[in-house]
Design a protein around this motif. Structure first.
Motif, short mmCIF file in Angstrom:
data_model
loop_
_atom_site.label_atom_id
_atom_site.label_comp_id
_atom_site.label_asym_id
_atom_site.label_seq_id
_atom_site.Cartn_x
_atom_site.Cartn_y
_atom_site.Cartn_z
N ARG A 1 36.98 123.85 27.68
CA ARG A 1 35.80 123.65 28.60
C ARG A 1 35.76 123.47 30.05
O ARG A 1 35.21 123.96 30.78
CB ARG A 1 34.99 122.57 27.84
CG ARG A 1 34.52 122.67 26.59
CD ARG A 1 33.63 121.42 25.92
NE ARG A 1 33.47 121.72 24.58
CZ ARG A 1 33.09 120.63 23.71
NH1 ARG A 1 33.23 119.43 24.28
NH2 ARG A 1 32.80 120.89 22.54
N VAL A 2 36.71 122.63 30.31
CA VAL A 2 37.21 122.34 31.66
C VAL A 2 37.69 123.60 32.48
O VAL A 2 37.11 124.08 33.66
CB VAL A 2 38.20 121.22 31.80
CG1 VAL A 2 38.65 121.19 33.13
CG2 VAL A 2 37.60 119.76 31.41
N ARG A 3 38.34 124.47 31.73
CA ARG A 3 39.07 125.69 32.46
C ARG A 3 37.82 126.59 32.71
O ARG A 3 37.56 127.35 33.62
CB ARG A 3 40.01 126.33 31.72
CG ARG A 3 40.60 127.15 32.10
CD ARG A 3 41.98 127.87 31.47
NE ARG A 3 42.83 126.87 31.52
CZ ARG A 3 43.68 126.36 30.50
NH1 ARG A 3 43.47 126.89 29.37
NH2 ARG A 3 44.53 125.41 30.60
N ALA A 4 36.75 126.79 31.70
CA ALA A 4 35.46 127.53 31.54
C ALA A 4 34.66 126.97 32.67
O ALA A 4 33.98 127.85 33.35
CB ALA A 4 34.89 127.66 30.46
N SER A 5 34.76 125.90 32.98
CA SER A 5 33.70 125.37 33.99
C SER A 5 34.17 125.42 35.40
O SER A 5 33.44 125.19 36.36
CB SER A 5 33.48 123.84 33.68
OG SER A 5 34.30 122.94 33.75
N MET A 6 35.56 125.61 35.48
CA MET A 6 36.07 125.56 37.08
C MET A 6 35.04 126.89 37.88
O MET A 6 35.01 126.34 39.05
CB MET A 6 37.53 125.75 37.12
CG MET A 6 38.19 124.53 36.65
SD MET A 6 37.88 123.09 37.84
CE MET A 6 38.56 121.94 37.03
N PRO A 7 35.13 127.97 37.68
CA PRO A 7 34.52 128.95 38.28
C PRO A 7 33.09 128.45 38.83
O PRO A 7 32.71 128.71 39.99
CB PRO A 7 34.50 130.17 37.53
CG PRO A 7 35.62 130.10 36.63
CD PRO A 7 35.53 128.64 36.33
N VAL A 8 32.26 127.85 37.70
CA VAL A 8 30.94 127.46 38.23
C VAL A 8 30.92 126.40 39.35
O VAL A 8 30.25 126.16 40.09
CB VAL A 8 30.47 126.91 36.85
CG1 VAL A 8 28.87 126.44 37.24
CG2 VAL A 8 30.27 128.22 35.91
N LEU A 9 32.11 125.36 39.15
CA LEU A 9 32.42 124.17 40.07
C LEU A 9 32.51 124.82 41.30
O LEU A 9 31.93 124.38 42.23
CB LEU A 9 33.22 123.42 39.53
CG LEU A 9 33.61 122.05 40.48
CD1 LEU A 9 32.28 121.11 40.51
CD2 LEU A 9 34.63 121.42 39.73
N ARG A 10 33.27 125.92 41.45
CA ARG A 10 33.80 126.21 42.85
C ARG A 10 32.46 126.91 43.30
O ARG A 10 32.31 126.81 44.59
CB ARG A 10 34.75 127.11 42.66
CG ARG A 10 36.19 126.72 42.26
CD ARG A 10 37.29 127.65 42.27
NE ARG A 10 37.85 127.98 43.63
CZ ARG A 10 38.56 129.13 43.70
NH1 ARG A 10 39.35 129.51 42.82
NH2 ARG A 10 39.14 129.03 44.90
N SER A 11 31.86 127.69 42.48
CA SER A 11 30.78 128.62 43.12
C SER A 11 29.71 127.43 43.73
O SER A 11 29.00 127.49 44.77
CB SER A 11 30.07 129.28 41.97
OG SER A 11 30.90 130.38 41.74
N GLY A 12 29.42 126.41 42.87
CA GLY A 12 28.28 125.33 43.41
C GLY A 12 28.97 124.46 44.65
O GLY A 12 28.12 124.46 45.30
N LEU A 13 30.18 124.17 44.62
CA LEU A 13 30.46 123.72 45.86
C LEU A 13 30.43 124.56 46.99
O LEU A 13 30.27 124.10 48.30
CB LEU A 13 32.19 123.29 45.62
CG LEU A 13 32.47 121.86 44.74
CD1 LEU A 13 33.76 121.87 44.40
CD2 LEU A 13 31.72 120.82 45.44
N MET A 14 30.85 125.88 47.00
CA MET A 14 30.64 126.86 48.05
C MET A 14 29.23 127.00 48.33
O MET A 14 28.74 127.04 49.56
CB MET A 14 31.35 128.15 47.92
CG MET A 14 32.82 128.29 47.78
SD MET A 14 33.47 127.56 49.29
CE MET A 14 32.72 128.87 50.48
N PHE A 15 28.22 126.77 47.35
CA PHE A 15 26.61 127.01 47.69
C PHE A 15 26.18 125.68 48.45
O PHE A 15 25.49 125.77 49.41
CB PHE A 15 26.03 127.05 46.23
CG PHE A 15 24.47 127.11 46.57
CD1 PHE A 15 23.72 128.09 47.00
CD2 PHE A 15 23.70 125.77 46.32
CE1 PHE A 15 22.44 128.18 47.15
CE2 PHE A 15 22.38 125.74 46.44
CZ PHE A 15 21.63 126.95 46.99
N ILE A 16 26.84 124.58 48.22
CA ILE A 16 26.45 123.41 48.89
C ILE A 16 26.99 123.45 50.15
O ILE A 16 26.28 122.92 51.15
CB ILE A 16 27.14 122.05 48.28
CG1 ILE A 16 26.29 121.82 46.66
CG2 ILE A 16 26.93 120.68 49.05
CD1 ILE A 16 27.09 120.53 45.99
#
Length: 110
Positions: free
Chosen positions: A55-70
């Motif tokens: 789950r953590v590995r699958a959520s990493m790209p979403v987290l990176r995209s969210g941080l870049m959006f912020i």
């Protein structure tokens, strides 16, 4: 008259040996049960940890995209506030830099 022959008396030493064997088997069975429960708990923990890693590995790209959006939104907000000639844009530039740094340090999740 014919009568039945007398049966020899029952030897109780055989009973003690049999009782000792049964107690040994019960002790062995209890130990096997404890070992099986311990192994089941260990496997359950391992499966739970594996599911969490997936789950953590699958959520990493979403987290990176969210941080870049912020970071992009904060940078744009900082630019707008700078053009409006206010004192607050440095806070947003700092936020953009921090979010961008976090995105760069976040593992890719591959």
């Amino acid at each position: 008259m014919s009568s039945m022959p007398e049966q020899p008396g029952y030897d109780h030493s055989d009973t003690a040996v049999l009782l000792a064997k049964v107690e040994h088997q019960l002790t062995s069975l209890a130990e096997q049960t404890r070992t099986a429960k311990r192994e089941r708990r260990r496997l359950r923990r391992a499966r739970r940890a594996q599911r969490l890693r997936v789950r953590v590995r699958a959520s990493m790209p979403v987290l990176r995209s969210g941080l870049m959006f912020i970071a992009i939104v904060a940078f744009a907000t900082g630019l707008m506030l700078m053009m409006a000639d206010t004192d607050d844009p440095m806070v947003f530039f700092a936020l953009a830099g921090a979010a961008c740094a976090l995105a760069a340090l976040t593992p890719s999740g591959k």
